[in-house]
Design an enzyme around this catalytic site. Sequence first.
Site, PDB file in Angstrom:
ATOM      1  N   HIS A 150      -3.435 -45.091  -8.117  1.00  0.00           N
ATOM      2  CA  HIS A 150      -2.122 -45.258  -8.737  1.00  0.00           C
ATOM      3  C   HIS A 150      -2.112 -46.392  -9.755  1.00  0.00           C
ATOM      4  O   HIS A 150      -1.061 -46.931 -10.073  1.00  0.00           O
ATOM      5  CB  HIS A 150      -1.065 -45.532  -7.663  1.00  0.00           C
TER       6      HIS A 150
ATOM      7  N   GLU B 283       4.837 -31.235  -9.944  1.00  0.00           N
ATOM      8  CA  GLU B 283       4.825 -31.678 -11.339  1.00  0.00           C
ATOM      9  C   GLU B 283       4.476 -30.548 -12.306  1.00  0.00           C
ATOM     10  O   GLU B 283       5.077 -30.437 -13.380  1.00  0.00           O
ATOM     11  CB  GLU B 283       3.840 -32.843 -11.504  1.00  0.00           C
TER      12      GLU B 283
END
Length: 344
Positions: free
Chosen positions: A140, A71
């Site tokens: 998450h 990322e």
Amino acid sequence: MAAVSGLVRRPLQQVTVRDAINQGMDEELERDEKVFLLGEEVAQYDGAYKVSRGLWKKYGDKRIIDTPISEMGFAGIAVGAAMAGLRPICEFMTFNFSMQAIDQVINSAAKTYYMSGGLQPVPIVFRGPNGASAGVAAQHSQCFASWYGHCPGLKVVSPWSSEDAKGLIKSAVRDNNPVVMLENELMYGVPFEFPAEAQSKDFLIPIGKAKIERQGTHITVVSHSRPVGHCMEAATVLSKEGIECEVINMRTIRPMDIETIEASVMKTNHLITVEGGWPQFGVGAEICARIMEGISEKLVLEYSQAVINIVYLNTYWIRRLKPAFSPRSCVQFPGCSRCSCHWC
């Protein structure tokens, strides 16, 4: 008979949130050759959630780019491309992974336009699923609305419906500022009625403008993303009891349309915020503070019985504990700050 049948109103088209985002990106890729999409599995695999389905076959490797699982790396590439005059759409498979790239999002993308005195725009869209999903555990389940909404230099949008999704992704791509678009994984497959104007290639939703999804006179309920649906369900239940909720879909977290919320609270004298984030320093806390600063004096002077109730939805979603934290549409809004329905 033919004339009569011609007057029959046709049902509105049903479009899922996934397809609305896909349609919006497709139209912007077609409209402007400087637009491109990059991220993990966005090309040949059609996206982890199939949001980019069909785009690679249509636009090829130069416009739809699969990236390594890094990322920080591909977010940095996107920021550099934006500074060079392109308009990248950078997809995070989940916004939880954006923490790996947060230096690029904040220190590079958000601050450059300001630090250059307005000479260096950074037209980039960071998008992907945000908030809790089903059984994905604490790592998450974060909602990043307040994280990114806290940072000057970013615009932050959070769609609920298919109309929101298409209109906001198109506006985000065309904006010269970096925009964070917080989608919701559990909403991708949900179909919504898609009005005729939303099907136009020129359809845009202004960033920074909320929408009143339901008119009401007794309570103002403010939310964004998936919880808007829960608020609409709760409003329907309460309507049968004679309580009319005005439901406001924020659509944009930053800049916040506080004027629409203020006008509603001045009418109803009650405010409830519902979100998928944590209570402390949350979006709801900001709304509460802004309302109290802006109109509390008027409320005290004009309505001696005025009460503002604030309710937060906490999410640390684990499959085993999910039933205890699932939002319920039977919430007792009026005067309820510590009820048993897990909204408080």
